[in-house]
Structure formats: C-alpha cells, structure tokens
Design a protein around this motif. Structure first.
Motif, PDB file in Angstrom:
ATOM      1  N   PRO A   1      43.117  25.493  36.701  1.00 13.80           N
ATOM      2  CA  PRO A   1      42.980  25.378  38.165  1.00 13.80           C
ATOM      3  C   PRO A   1      44.206  25.923  38.903  1.00 13.80           C
ATOM      4  CG  PRO A   1      42.253  23.361  37.117  1.00 13.80           C
ATOM      5  CD  PRO A   1      42.889  24.211  36.037  1.00 13.80           C
ATOM      6  N   GLY A   2      45.384  25.618  38.413  1.00 13.67           N
ATOM      7  CA  GLY A   2      46.603  26.137  39.027  1.00 13.67           C
ATOM      8  C   GLY A   2      46.690  27.642  38.915  1.00 13.67           C
ATOM      9  N   MET A   3      46.244  28.177  37.792  1.00 15.05           N
ATOM     10  CA  MET A   3      46.276  29.624  37.594  1.00 15.05           C
ATOM     11  C   MET A   3      45.350  30.313  38.593  1.00 15.05           C
ATOM     12  SD  MET A   3      47.253  32.372  36.177  1.00 15.05           S
ATOM     13  CE  MET A   3      48.264  31.698  34.885  1.00 15.05           C
ATOM     14  N   GLU A   4      44.145  29.802  38.756  1.00 15.56           N
ATOM     15  CA  GLU A   4      43.199  30.401  39.703  1.00 15.56           C
ATOM     16  C   GLU A   4      43.754  30.387  41.119  1.00 15.56           C
ATOM     17  OE1 GLU A   4      40.599  32.252  39.009  1.00 15.56           O
ATOM     18  OE2 GLU A   4      41.213  31.894  36.943  1.00 15.56           O
TER      19      GLU A   4
ATOM     20  N   GLY B   1      46.911  30.388  41.948  1.00 17.91           N
ATOM     21  CA  GLY B   1      47.987  31.379  41.994  1.00 17.91           C
ATOM     22  C   GLY B   1      47.463  32.802  42.075  1.00 17.91           C
ATOM     23  N   LEU B   2      46.402  33.087  41.328  1.00 10.54           N
ATOM     24  CA  LEU B   2      45.829  34.436  41.345  1.00 10.54           C
ATOM     25  C   LEU B   2      45.179  34.744  42.686  1.00 10.54           C
ATOM     26  CD1 LEU B   2      44.322  34.670  37.754  1.00 10.54           C
ATOM     27  CD2 LEU B   2      46.499  35.585  38.603  1.00 10.54           C
ATOM     28  N   ARG B   3      44.526  33.758  43.288  1.00 15.55           N
ATOM     29  CA  ARG B   3      43.916  33.948  44.610  1.00 15.55           C
ATOM     30  C   ARG B   3      45.000  34.235  45.653  1.00 15.55           C
ATOM     31  NH1 ARG B   3      40.775  29.991  44.342  1.00 15.55           N
ATOM     32  NH2 ARG B   3      42.194  28.412  45.161  1.00 15.55           N
ATOM     33  N   PHE B   4      46.085  33.486  45.592  1.00 11.29           N
ATOM     34  CA  PHE B   4      47.198  33.716  46.506  1.00 11.29           C
ATOM     35  C   PHE B   4      47.785  35.117  46.292  1.00 11.29           C
ATOM     36  CE2 PHE B   4      51.778  33.523  47.425  1.00 11.29           C
ATOM     37  CZ  PHE B   4      51.708  33.292  48.779  1.00 11.29           C
ATOM     38  N   ALA B   5      47.960  35.515  45.024  1.00 11.81           N
ATOM     39  CA  ALA B   5      48.502  36.851  44.720  1.00 11.81           C
ATOM     40  C   ALA B   5      47.600  37.943  45.283  1.00 11.81           C
ATOM     41  CB  ALA B   5      48.667  37.019  43.209  1.00 11.81           C
ATOM     42  N   ARG B   6      46.286  37.791  45.150  1.00 13.22           N
ATOM     43  CA  ARG B   6      45.354  38.791  45.706  1.00 13.22           C
ATOM     44  C   ARG B   6      45.537  38.913  47.213  1.00 13.22           C
ATOM     45  NH1 ARG B   6      41.912  36.644  41.724  1.00 13.22           N
ATOM     46  NH2 ARG B   6      41.059  35.130  43.171  1.00 13.22           N
ATOM     47  N   ASP B   7      45.663  37.764  47.890  1.00  6.90           N
ATOM     48  CA  ASP B   7      45.852  37.778  49.344  1.00  6.90           C
ATOM     49  C   ASP B   7      47.156  38.480  49.728  1.00  6.90           C
ATOM     50  OD1 ASP B   7      43.484  36.371  49.535  1.00  6.90           O
ATOM     51  OD2 ASP B   7      44.440  34.438  49.961  1.00  6.90           O
ATOM     52  N   VAL B   8      48.221  38.180  48.993  1.00  4.20           N
ATOM     53  CA  VAL B   8      49.522  38.811  49.267  1.00  4.20           C
ATOM     54  C   VAL B   8      49.421  40.317  49.031  1.00  4.20           C
ATOM     55  CG1 VAL B   8      51.923  39.000  48.485  1.00  4.20           C
ATOM     56  CG2 VAL B   8      50.881  36.752  48.788  1.00  4.20           C
ATOM     57  N   ARG B   9      48.783  40.695  47.933  1.00  2.00           N
ATOM     58  CA  ARG B   9      48.674  42.110  47.583  1.00  2.00           C
ATOM     59  C   ARG B   9      47.897  42.890  48.651  1.00  2.00           C
ATOM     60  NH1 ARG B   9      52.054  43.786  45.998  1.00  2.00           N
ATOM     61  NH2 ARG B   9      52.246  42.833  43.987  1.00  2.00           N
TER      62      ARG B   9
ATOM     63  N   LEU C   1      49.690  34.161  27.495  1.00  2.00           N
ATOM     64  CA  LEU C   1      49.708  35.370  28.312  1.00  2.00           C
ATOM     65  C   LEU C   1      48.514  36.279  28.017  1.00  2.00           C
ATOM     66  CD1 LEU C   1      53.492  36.313  28.451  1.00  2.00           C
ATOM     67  CD2 LEU C   1      52.163  34.858  29.983  1.00  2.00           C
ATOM     68  N   ASP C   2      48.098  36.350  26.756  1.00  2.00           N
ATOM     69  CA  ASP C   2      46.953  37.189  26.412  1.00  2.00           C
ATOM     70  C   ASP C   2      45.682  36.723  27.117  1.00  2.00           C
ATOM     71  OD1 ASP C   2      48.474  38.830  24.833  1.00  2.00           O
ATOM     72  OD2 ASP C   2      47.961  37.802  22.961  1.00  2.00           O
ATOM     73  N   GLU C   3      45.601  35.430  27.380  1.00  2.00           N
ATOM     74  CA  GLU C   3      44.425  34.864  28.040  1.00  2.00           C
ATOM     75  C   GLU C   3      44.341  35.237  29.518  1.00  2.00           C
ATOM     76  OE1 GLU C   3      43.323  30.541  28.268  1.00  2.00           O
ATOM     77  OE2 GLU C   3      43.867  30.664  26.144  1.00  2.00           O
ATOM     78  N   VAL C   4      45.487  35.412  30.149  1.00  2.00           N
ATOM     79  CA  VAL C   4      45.495  35.603  31.604  1.00  2.00           C
ATOM     80  C   VAL C   4      45.959  36.995  32.045  1.00  2.00           C
ATOM     81  CG1 VAL C   4      45.790  33.154  32.073  1.00  2.00           C
ATOM     82  CG2 VAL C   4      47.796  34.596  31.821  1.00  2.00           C
ATOM     83  N   ARG C   5      46.401  37.805  31.112  1.00  2.82           N
ATOM     84  CA  ARG C   5      46.989  39.108  31.462  1.00  2.82           C
ATOM     85  C   ARG C   5      46.045  39.964  32.315  1.00  2.82           C
ATOM     86  NH1 ARG C   5      49.302  40.244  26.916  1.00  2.82           N
ATOM     87  NH2 ARG C   5      51.367  39.734  27.662  1.00  2.82           N
ATOM     88  N   HIS C   6      44.793  40.119  31.887  1.00  6.45           N
ATOM     89  CA  HIS C   6      43.861  40.989  32.611  1.00  6.45           C
ATOM     90  C   HIS C   6      43.628  40.480  34.038  1.00  6.45           C
ATOM     91  CE1 HIS C   6      40.640  43.748  33.428  1.00  6.45           C
ATOM     92  NE2 HIS C   6      39.894  42.724  33.820  1.00  6.45           N
ATOM     93  N   SER C   7      43.357  39.202  34.192  1.00  8.66           N
ATOM     94  CA  SER C   7      43.109  38.666  35.543  1.00  8.66           C
ATOM     95  C   SER C   7      44.375  38.705  36.395  1.00  8.66           C
ATOM     96  CB  SER C   7      42.522  37.257  35.485  1.00  8.66           C
ATOM     97  OG  SER C   7      43.356  36.400  34.750  1.00  8.66           O
TER      98      SER C   7
END
Length: 148
Positions: free
Chosen positions: A70-73, A75-83, A99-105
């Motif tokens: 949940p924390g990762m999702e 963080g990724l949503r926030f990163a998309r918005d910033v990007r 890291l291998d689990e989350v690298r692509h996303s």
C-alpha cells in the motif's frame, strides 16, 4: 581587484523534499541530510508534499514510504504526479520490498533512482549528490567579489 575583496562561497548541495509518513524516521533523515549540507523540507502525507511543491522549488524528491505494497502504490502515484509537473526533477524512492518486484512499476512511474531500505545515510547522500547538479561542485569554491 580594486575596491573588492574576493570571497569564497561553497555551493550548497540542494533543496530536498522528503516525504515520509513516520515522524522519527522523517526527522532523523532530515537532520542527517541537513548536516550534510542539504536544505530539507519534510512532508508526512502526499497532500503536504504537493502543497510544498506548489510553493517551493526543489532539486530532488526523496520518497520513503512504509513497508508493504500500500505504501509503495501511494509513493508511485505521487511520483507519477510529480513527473507530470516536472520531467527533470530527480525522484528517489526507498522501499523495503524486493527491488526486482517493484523496478518496472517504479521506472514506469518516473522514479529516477530506486533504493533498498534500510539505506546507510552516507550512501543515500552520495545518491542524492550524484543526481543534483549543484552538488557536483560541492568541493569547488567559487570566487564571489564582495564590494566594500
């Protein structure tokens, strides 16, 4: 130079937005980064971080979310918005997930650098310094004339 005195001004490392939901970790990380020469503004939530991004210019964003997906999702949503707002701002994401689990996303979300947790502070400082152009000149004094 007549009428002026040459002074040396060392470049600061840069301004970091630190997003971390855990107050003790956020405070300790901010203190270490500040001691290393960074200016650090902190946020507990994505909303607080967005507000800071609206009112400040940053050299990098450091996202440190809690353990788990949940924390990762979040963080990724926030990163998309910033990007979407800034295509050049370095975004570092620290995670306890493999890291291998989350690298692509992470890459698809605009993360510049993916780091494992826990992260040794000197290593984190090196990663931040490498991504911030001003930090590359940290040990090169720049002469600044002072008018008397």
């Amino acid at each position: 130079m007549r009428g002026t005195t040459a002074a040396l001004l060392l470049c600061m490392h840069g301004k970091i937005l630190l997003l971390d939901s855990k107050p003790p970790v956020r405070g300790a990380t901010a203190r270490h980064l500040t001691a290393a020469g960074f200016t650090v503004l902190t946020a507990r939530t994505d909303g607080q971080a967005r507000s800071l991004l609206d009112t400040h210019l940053f050299d990098a964003v450091l996202i440190d979310h809690p353990f788990g997906r949940p924390g990762m999702e979040e963080g990724l949503r926030f990163a998309r918005d910033v990007r979407l707002q800034d295509s050049h701002l370095p975004i570092l994401l620290m995670t306890a997930l493999p890291l291998d689990e989350v690298r692509h996303s992470a890459w698809a979300s605009g993360i510049t650098k993916l780091l494992p947790k826990p992260q040794l502070m000197p290593v984190l400082i090196l990663h931040l310094s490498a991504l911030i152009p001003a930090a590359a000149n940290e040990n090169q004094p720049q002469p600044i004339p002072l008018v008397r």
